[in-house]
Design a protein around this motif. Sequence first.
Motif, PDB file in Angstrom:
ATOM      1  N   SER A 231     -52.462  20.148 -24.750  1.00 15.02           N
ATOM      2  CA  SER A 231     -51.249  18.958 -24.205  1.00 15.02           C
ATOM      3  C   SER A 231     -50.293  19.605 -24.909  1.00 15.02           C
ATOM      4  O   SER A 231     -49.989  20.577 -26.441  1.00 15.02           O
ATOM      5  CB  SER A 231     -51.710  17.424 -24.933  1.00 15.02           C
ATOM      6  N   ARG A 232     -48.542  19.945 -24.273  1.00 15.25           N
ATOM      7  CA  ARG A 232     -47.237  20.131 -24.470  1.00 15.25           C
ATOM      8  C   ARG A 232     -46.321  18.492 -24.366  1.00 15.25           C
ATOM      9  O   ARG A 232     -46.419  18.911 -23.537  1.00 15.25           O
ATOM     10  CB  ARG A 232     -47.493  21.813 -23.883  1.00 15.25           C
ATOM     11  N   LYS A 233     -45.700  18.746 -25.503  1.00 14.27           N
ATOM     12  CA  LYS A 233     -45.037  17.489 -25.063  1.00 14.27           C
ATOM     13  C   LYS A 233     -44.002  18.778 -24.339  1.00 14.27           C
ATOM     14  O   LYS A 233     -43.208  19.269 -24.899  1.00 14.27           O
ATOM     15  CB  LYS A 233     -44.527  17.262 -26.488  1.00 14.27           C
ATOM     16  N   THR A 234     -43.287  17.359 -23.947  1.00 11.60           N
ATOM     17  CA  THR A 234     -42.105  18.333 -23.056  1.00 11.60           C
ATOM     18  C   THR A 234     -40.236  17.167 -23.298  1.00 11.60           C
ATOM     19  O   THR A 234     -40.565  15.907 -24.174  1.00 11.60           O
ATOM     20  CB  THR A 234     -42.084  18.235 -21.266  1.00 11.60           C
ATOM     21  N   SER A 235     -39.659  17.530 -22.537  1.00 16.77           N
ATOM     22  CA  SER A 235     -38.812  16.357 -23.020  1.00 16.77           C
ATOM     23  C   SER A 235     -38.551  14.967 -21.962  1.00 16.77           C
ATOM     24  O   SER A 235     -37.621  14.292 -22.796  1.00 16.77           O
ATOM     25  CB  SER A 235     -37.356  16.629 -21.866  1.00 16.77           C
ATOM     26  N   THR A 236     -39.630  14.959 -20.834  1.00 17.09           N
ATOM     27  CA  THR A 236     -39.966  13.762 -20.422  1.00 17.09           C
ATOM     28  C   THR A 236     -41.130  13.475 -20.443  1.00 17.09           C
ATOM     29  O   THR A 236     -42.048  11.711 -20.708  1.00 17.09           O
ATOM     30  CB  THR A 236     -39.701  13.984 -18.999  1.00 17.09           C
ATOM     31  N   GLY A 237     -42.193  13.395 -21.238  1.00 18.68           N
ATOM     32  CA  GLY A 237     -43.755  13.659 -21.452  1.00 18.68           C
ATOM     33  C   GLY A 237     -43.926  14.340 -22.210  1.00 18.68           C
ATOM     34  O   GLY A 237     -43.968  14.888 -23.268  1.00 18.68           O
ATOM     35  N   THR A 238     -45.369  14.302 -21.827  1.00 18.27           N
ATOM     36  CA  THR A 238     -46.893  15.159 -22.316  1.00 18.27           C
ATOM     37  C   THR A 238     -47.330  16.197 -21.597  1.00 18.27           C
ATOM     38  O   THR A 238     -48.015  15.370 -19.909  1.00 18.27           O
ATOM     39  CB  THR A 238     -47.843  14.487 -23.275  1.00 18.27           C
ATOM     40  N   MET A 239     -47.514  16.863 -21.732  1.00 20.43           N
ATOM     41  CA  MET A 239     -48.196  17.761 -19.581  1.00 20.43           C
ATOM     42  C   MET A 239     -48.847  18.984 -20.125  1.00 20.43           C
ATOM     43  O   MET A 239     -49.473  18.523 -21.321  1.00 20.43           O
ATOM     44  CB  MET A 239     -47.360  19.262 -19.460  1.00 20.43           C
ATOM     45  N   PHE A 240     -50.071  19.189 -19.908  1.00 25.20           N
ATOM     46  CA  PHE A 240     -51.483  20.318 -20.584  1.00 25.20           C
ATOM     47  C   PHE A 240     -50.773  21.415 -19.374  1.00 25.20           C
ATOM     48  O   PHE A 240     -51.004  21.833 -18.382  1.00 25.20           O
ATOM     49  CB  PHE A 240     -52.362  19.308 -19.497  1.00 25.20           C
ATOM     50  N   LEU A 241     -51.219  22.975 -20.523  1.00 25.28           N
ATOM     51  CA  LEU A 241     -51.305  23.628 -20.471  1.00 25.28           C
ATOM     52  C   LEU A 241     -52.523  24.330 -20.570  1.00 25.28           C
ATOM     53  O   LEU A 241     -53.221  23.886 -21.581  1.00 25.28           O
ATOM     54  CB  LEU A 241     -50.486  24.282 -20.887  1.00 25.28           C
ATOM     55  N   ALA A 242     -53.654  25.156 -19.340  1.00 30.15           N
ATOM     56  CA  ALA A 242     -54.607  25.921 -19.213  1.00 30.15           C
ATOM     57  C   ALA A 242     -54.389  27.122 -19.908  1.00 30.15           C
ATOM     58  O   ALA A 242     -53.484  28.034 -19.365  1.00 30.15           O
ATOM     59  CB  ALA A 242     -54.713  25.531 -18.027  1.00 30.15           C
ATOM     60  N   ARG A 243     -55.681  27.070 -20.370  1.00 31.38           N
ATOM     61  CA  ARG A 243     -56.138  28.696 -21.165  1.00 31.38           C
ATOM     62  C   ARG A 243     -57.118  29.381 -20.145  1.00 31.38           C
ATOM     63  O   ARG A 243     -57.766  28.696 -19.292  1.00 31.38           O
ATOM     64  CB  ARG A 243     -56.361  28.749 -22.513  1.00 31.38           C
ATOM     65  N   ASN A 244     -56.525  30.599 -20.611  1.00 34.90           N
ATOM     66  CA  ASN A 244     -57.832  31.711 -19.847  1.00 34.90           C
ATOM     67  C   ASN A 244     -59.428  30.683 -20.048  1.00 34.90           C
ATOM     68  O   ASN A 244     -59.788  30.342 -20.920  1.00 34.90           O
ATOM     69  CB  ASN A 244     -58.179  32.653 -19.765  1.00 34.90           C
ATOM     70  N   PRO A 245     -60.366  31.122 -18.698  1.00 32.34           N
ATOM     71  CA  PRO A 245     -62.123  30.509 -19.282  1.00 32.34           C
ATOM     72  C   PRO A 245     -62.081  31.497 -20.109  1.00 32.34           C
ATOM     73  O   PRO A 245     -62.227  33.003 -20.209  1.00 32.34           O
ATOM     74  CB  PRO A 245     -61.842  30.767 -17.317  1.00 32.34           C
TER      75      PRO A 245
END
Length: 196
Positions: A173-187
């Motif tokens: 998870s990563r906070k943004t200005s409008t909420g929380t998003m998910f960033l995928a890492r390499n498998p």
Amino acid sequence: MWKHQTPGIPDEYFERVEDVPITKEEVRVIQISKARLSKGQTVYDIGCGSGSISIEAAHQVGAAGKIFSIDIDQNAIDLTKKNLEKFQISNVDVILGNATQKINDLPPADAIFIGGTGGETAEIIKLCESKLKQGGRIVIGTILVETLYSVLNTIEKLKFSSIDIIQVTISKSRKTSTGTMFLARNPVTIISATKI
């Protein structure tokens, strides 16, 4: 610094430099669990990078255990030593050099982790198989499909059983200005096996 018995030291606790890889926290937890470590064991960490696997393994095997961390990159060796000092770990020998030339000098191992190998993974696995105690565990983390193919080919020809292959894709998870998003890492594909 890390007072818990469970693995999973947060990545931000480790000293980092740009050109030296780290096995990410969640992948590290799985790799440590696949090795099935016990107090007093001897462990190799080949392609130790930042030393994160070595430090987690050192916690698991305790003061009576021993970790041998090998890397061909001087920056990785320096960073591993820095992290060992930060975490006050004293049961790790850090070895600069090509693993294919250093493995034969090591005592027999109860568990072996293989990470970055510069394309020599198959040869390193063969050398490790001869140094691994009967019933010992090998755990290999791969990112490239070509490395995975080479690892599977090699492991199936050697004296290993209980071959387990998993692929892990982590999103953080990563906070943004409008909420929380998910960033995928390499498998990451993790291959683990037991020496017969």
